[in-house]
Design an enzyme around this catalytic site. Structure first.
Site, PDB file in Angstrom:
ATOM      1  N   PRO A  78      36.134  34.477  40.002  1.00 19.61           N
ATOM      2  CA  PRO A  78      36.163  34.178  39.450  1.00 19.61           C
ATOM      3  C   PRO A  78      36.460  32.063  39.334  1.00 19.61           C
ATOM      4  CG  PRO A  78      38.017  35.588  38.385  1.00 19.61           C
ATOM      5  CD  PRO A  78      37.464  35.659  40.116  1.00 19.61           C
ATOM      6  N   GLU A  79      36.014  31.945  39.044  1.00 22.03           N
ATOM      7  CA  GLU A  79      35.486  30.144  39.320  1.00 22.03           C
ATOM      8  C   GLU A  79      35.038  29.462  37.982  1.00 22.03           C
ATOM      9  OE1 GLU A  79      34.002  28.936  42.700  1.00 22.03           O
ATOM     10  OE2 GLU A  79      34.023  30.133  43.314  1.00 22.03           O
TER      11      GLU A  79
END
Length: 275
Positions: free
Chosen positions: A2-3
DNA sequence: CGGACAACCTGGCGGC
DNA sequence: TGCCGCCAGGTTGTCC
């Protein structure tokens, strides 16, 4: 992992089911997942507070309550989703914290690796104060980016991963932005020409926007709140493609380690100038 | 200031 | 088929 684009997608997916709901209770299955305050105070404070809005700061999900901000960081394997009353979901095996909502619904935070954390604070800056600018904000201009990069001699890859320099970029989008900008990950920031700085600025934003438009890259653990995968992984040009041909020039994509991170690049499109 | 590295964690997968 | 051991990486903290 998750960015920025993945977290943004989660925030967008949770607005409809979460805004307007009241938090009635909190179950802590794993105390270490609660960063601060302590679980008992955390539960007491959220009780009765209505969710007013959802936003994102860097890789933090920010849930705006009436008197506090409830923050969630997904780290590597975190998933956040609203569960219908009594319903079972695939990620339930790793649930660390649950929040009771209206009509028996629950907001569940699942995290196999147990790196993720939840935070509660009345002052957002207590958690997010050290973060750099949001790369997709309107006021993040080329001039501002050029001004920030000017003082740095560090190689580009660790600079892009530094959340105090620029917020929200992680390993995948750092590699993608550098490939699009045709810059070697080990290029010292101070060695860039004005044109290269402009290319990097443009390509960081382009890579992140592409990620958002494809609802995130489900390289392994990431899922949208509804449990389905994003499609950004299909558009990646270098990340995870080591040993395969560059989509631009056909040369084999290489993988090296930079600051302990797997780093993918094309040695032809992204040459490291001799000096 | 910055780089190296450990710690936090455990599922998934390559290798044998 | 089954087991071992490594790899994945966001962030913090420590050490040099």
């Amino acid at each position: 992992m998750p960015e920025l684009p993945e977290v943004e997608t989660v925030v967008r997916g949770l607005r409809e089911p979460l805004v307007g709901q009241t938090l009635h209770s909190m179950w802590v299955e794993r105390a270490s997942t609660v960063h601060s305050p302590a679980p008992e105070q955390f539960a007491a404070r959220i009780r009765g507070q209505r969710v007013q809005a959802l936003s994102r700061r860097a890789k933090y999900i920010v849930i705006h309550l009436e008197h506090d901000f409830l923050l969630v960081h997904l780290k590597m394997t975190g998933r956040l989703y609203v569960a219908a009353a009594g319903a079972a979901y695939p990620a339930d095996a790793w649930v660390r914290v649950r929040f009771g909502l209206d009509a028996g619904h629950e907001l569940r935070f699942s995290d196999a690796r147990r790196f993720g954390r939840v935070y509660l604070t009345a002052h957002l800056a207590d958690i997010t104060g050290g973060l750099g600018p949001e790369p997709l904000d309107d006021d993040f201009t080329l001039e501002r980016f050029a001004g920030r990069i000017a003082g740095h001699r560090r190689p580009l890859k660790p600079l892009l991963l530094d959340q105090a320099f620029i917020a929200g970029v992680g390993n995948i989008y750092a590699d993608e932005a550098l490939h699009r900008a045709r810059l070697h990950p080990l290029r010292p920031a101070s060695s860039l020409t004005a044109a290269e700085v402009a290319a990097l600025y443009t390509m960081i934003r382009a890579a992140l926007n592409d990620g958002i438009n494809h609802e995130g890259a489900s390289v392994n653990w990431y899922r949208k709140p509804d449990g389905t995968t994003g499609t950004a992984q299909d558009g990646l040009t270098v990340y995870g493609r080591d040993g395969r041909p560059c989509l631009t020039c056909g040369h084999v994509i290489e993988k090296i380690r930079v600051v302990q991170r797997g780093t993918h690049f094309c040695p032809v499109c992204q040459p490291l100038p001799e000096r």
